[in-house]
Design a protein around this motif. Structure first.
Motif, PDB file in Angstrom:
ATOM      1  N   VAL A  91      -6.817   5.722   1.427  1.00  0.00           N
ATOM      2  CA  VAL A  91      -6.247   6.386   2.608  1.00  0.00           C
ATOM      3  C   VAL A  91      -6.581   5.582   3.862  1.00  0.00           C
ATOM      4  CG1 VAL A  91      -6.352   8.454   4.055  1.00  0.00           C
ATOM      5  CG2 VAL A  91      -6.211   8.689   1.575  1.00  0.00           C
ATOM      6  N   GLU A  92      -7.815   5.125   3.977  1.00  0.00           N
ATOM      7  CA  GLU A  92      -8.208   4.352   5.156  1.00  0.00           C
ATOM      8  C   GLU A  92      -7.450   3.023   5.239  1.00  0.00           C
ATOM      9  OE1 GLU A  92     -12.474   4.226   4.865  1.00  0.00           O
ATOM     10  OE2 GLU A  92     -12.681   6.232   5.729  1.00  0.00           O
ATOM     11  N   GLN A  93      -7.211   2.387   4.093  1.00  0.00           N
ATOM     12  CA  GLN A  93      -6.415   1.159   4.086  1.00  0.00           C
ATOM     13  C   GLN A  93      -4.991   1.451   4.547  1.00  0.00           C
ATOM     14  OE1 GLN A  93      -6.679  -0.328   0.095  1.00  0.00           O
ATOM     15  NE2 GLN A  93      -8.503  -1.558   0.515  1.00  0.00           N
ATOM     16  N   TRP A  94      -4.447   2.561   4.066  1.00  0.00           N
ATOM     17  CA  TRP A  94      -3.087   2.933   4.463  1.00  0.00           C
ATOM     18  C   TRP A  94      -3.018   3.208   5.967  1.00  0.00           C
ATOM     19  CZ3 TRP A  94      -1.346   7.725   6.345  1.00  0.00           C
ATOM     20  CH2 TRP A  94       0.038   7.813   6.512  1.00  0.00           C
ATOM     21  N   ILE A  95      -4.036   3.910   6.495  1.00  0.00           N
ATOM     22  CA  ILE A  95      -4.056   4.234   7.932  1.00  0.00           C
ATOM     23  C   ILE A  95      -4.113   2.959   8.767  1.00  0.00           C
ATOM     24  CG2 ILE A  95      -5.475   5.261   9.760  1.00  0.00           C
ATOM     25  CD1 ILE A  95      -6.185   7.502   7.765  1.00  0.00           C
ATOM     26  N   THR A  96      -4.957   2.026   8.370  1.00  0.00           N
ATOM     27  CA  THR A  96      -5.129   0.806   9.169  1.00  0.00           C
ATOM     28  C   THR A  96      -4.042  -0.232   8.915  1.00  0.00           C
ATOM     29  OG1 THR A  96      -6.625  -0.107   7.511  1.00  0.00           O
ATOM     30  CG2 THR A  96      -7.623   1.088   9.355  1.00  0.00           C
ATOM     31  N   ALA A  97      -3.239  -0.030   7.877  1.00  0.00           N
ATOM     32  CA  ALA A  97      -2.214  -1.021   7.530  1.00  0.00           C
ATOM     33  C   ALA A  97      -1.117  -1.119   8.580  1.00  0.00           C
ATOM     34  CB  ALA A  97      -1.600  -0.685   6.177  1.00  0.00           C
ATOM     35  N   SER A 155     -12.448  13.826  -0.874  1.00  0.00           N
ATOM     36  CA  SER A 155     -11.866  12.748  -1.674  1.00  0.00           C
ATOM     37  C   SER A 155     -12.969  11.859  -2.246  1.00  0.00           C
ATOM     38  CB  SER A 155     -10.890  11.923  -0.836  1.00  0.00           C
ATOM     39  OG  SER A 155     -11.511  11.439   0.322  1.00  0.00           O
ATOM     40  N   SER A 156     -12.628  11.225  -3.362  1.00  0.00           N
ATOM     41  CA  SER A 156     -13.575  10.283  -3.963  1.00  0.00           C
ATOM     42  C   SER A 156     -13.632   9.033  -3.088  1.00  0.00           C
ATOM     43  CB  SER A 156     -13.109   9.909  -5.374  1.00  0.00           C
ATOM     44  OG  SER A 156     -11.912   9.156  -5.299  1.00  0.00           O
ATOM     45  N   GLU A 157     -14.576   8.183  -3.369  1.00  0.00           N
ATOM     46  CA  GLU A 157     -14.736   6.952  -2.580  1.00  0.00           C
ATOM     47  C   GLU A 157     -13.491   6.071  -2.685  1.00  0.00           C
ATOM     48  OE1 GLU A 157     -16.450   4.942   0.297  1.00  0.00           O
ATOM     49  OE2 GLU A 157     -17.354   6.732  -0.567  1.00  0.00           O
ATOM     50  N   ALA A 158     -12.916   5.988  -3.874  1.00  0.00           N
ATOM     51  CA  ALA A 158     -11.701   5.174  -4.072  1.00  0.00           C
ATOM     52  C   ALA A 158     -10.526   5.758  -3.288  1.00  0.00           C
ATOM     53  CB  ALA A 158     -11.366   5.095  -5.548  1.00  0.00           C
ATOM     54  N   GLU A 159     -10.375   7.083  -3.348  1.00  0.00           N
ATOM     55  CA  GLU A 159      -9.289   7.739  -2.597  1.00  0.00           C
ATOM     56  C   GLU A 159      -9.481   7.557  -1.095  1.00  0.00           C
ATOM     57  OE1 GLU A 159      -8.114  11.518  -5.447  1.00  0.00           O
ATOM     58  OE2 GLU A 159      -9.911  11.642  -4.198  1.00  0.00           O
ATOM     59  N   ILE A 203       0.854  -1.185   0.000  1.00  0.00           N
ATOM     60  CA  ILE A 203       0.000   0.000   0.000  1.00  0.00           C
ATOM     61  C   ILE A 203       0.888   1.232   0.000  1.00  0.00           C
ATOM     62  CG2 ILE A 203      -1.734   1.316   1.273  1.00  0.00           C
ATOM     63  CD1 ILE A 203      -2.710  -1.341   2.446  1.00  0.00           C
ATOM     64  N   GLN A 204       0.702   2.053  -1.020  1.00  0.00           N
ATOM     65  CA  GLN A 204       1.531   3.245  -1.172  1.00  0.00           C
ATOM     66  C   GLN A 204       1.031   4.356  -0.255  1.00  0.00           C
ATOM     67  OE1 GLN A 204       1.672   4.697  -5.153  1.00  0.00           O
ATOM     68  NE2 GLN A 204       3.025   6.378  -4.670  1.00  0.00           N
ATOM     69  N   GLU A 205       1.964   5.057   0.357  1.00  0.00           N
ATOM     70  CA  GLU A 205       1.610   6.161   1.250  1.00  0.00           C
ATOM     71  C   GLU A 205       0.990   7.290   0.437  1.00  0.00           C
ATOM     72  OE1 GLU A 205       3.811   9.335   4.214  1.00  0.00           O
ATOM     73  OE2 GLU A 205       4.853   7.518   3.653  1.00  0.00           O
ATOM     74  N   PRO A 206      -0.158   7.798   0.888  1.00  0.00           N
ATOM     75  CA  PRO A 206      -0.770   8.916   0.164  1.00  0.00           C
ATOM     76  C   PRO A 206       0.058  10.180   0.367  1.00  0.00           C
ATOM     77  CG  PRO A 206      -2.025   8.394   2.130  1.00  0.00           C
ATOM     78  CD  PRO A 206      -0.945   7.368   2.025  1.00  0.00           C
ATOM     79  N   ASP A 207       0.042  11.055  -0.633  1.00  0.00           N
ATOM     80  CA  ASP A 207       0.774  12.305  -0.458  1.00  0.00           C
ATOM     81  C   ASP A 207      -0.071  13.283   0.359  1.00  0.00           C
ATOM     82  OD1 ASP A 207      -1.124  13.217  -2.239  1.00  0.00           O
ATOM     83  OD2 ASP A 207       0.254  13.503  -3.901  1.00  0.00           O
TER      84      ASP A 207
END
Length: 103
Positions: free
Chosen positions: A34-40, A26-30, A10-14
């Motif tokens: 971001v939520e996946q990155w936070i919980t990862a 943010s769009s639903e995909a974004e 999972i790439q870190e969001p900028d």
């Protein structure tokens, strides 16, 4: 085992993506990314939390700096003077009425 490998992929969001996420722009995909990155990872959650704290502190500082404190103070003083004048006029009218009754 696959889940652990996917966590690292999972790439870190900028910063702009995190900002859009905080502003609910943010769009639903974004948002999901971001939520996946936070919980990862726990560290990601800490980074997002610090970013949010910084964003809200800056936003509040900006909002406070836009306030006209001197103008607000002057308005309050004007209302206080107006109320004092009204009370004085009521007392004066009662005194004049009493004097008129006596005469």
């Amino acid at each position: 085992m696959k889940d652990k490998q996917n966590i690292h992929l999972i790439q870190e969001p900028d910063a702009s993506e995190l900002l859009k996420y905080l502003k609910n722009e943010s769009s639903e995909a974004e948002k999901q990314r971001v939520e996946q990155w936070i919980t990862a990872h726990e560290e990601n959650s800490l980074i997002a939390s610090r970013f949010a704290t910084l964003y809200y502190a800056c936003r509040n500082y900006f909002r406070i700096s836009l306030r006209d404190t001197e103008g607000a103070y002057n308005q309050v003083q004007k209302k206080i003077r107006r109320r004092k004048n009204i009370r004085y006029m009521k007392k004066l009218s009662v005194g004049v009425s009493a004097a008129a009754c006596i005469i």
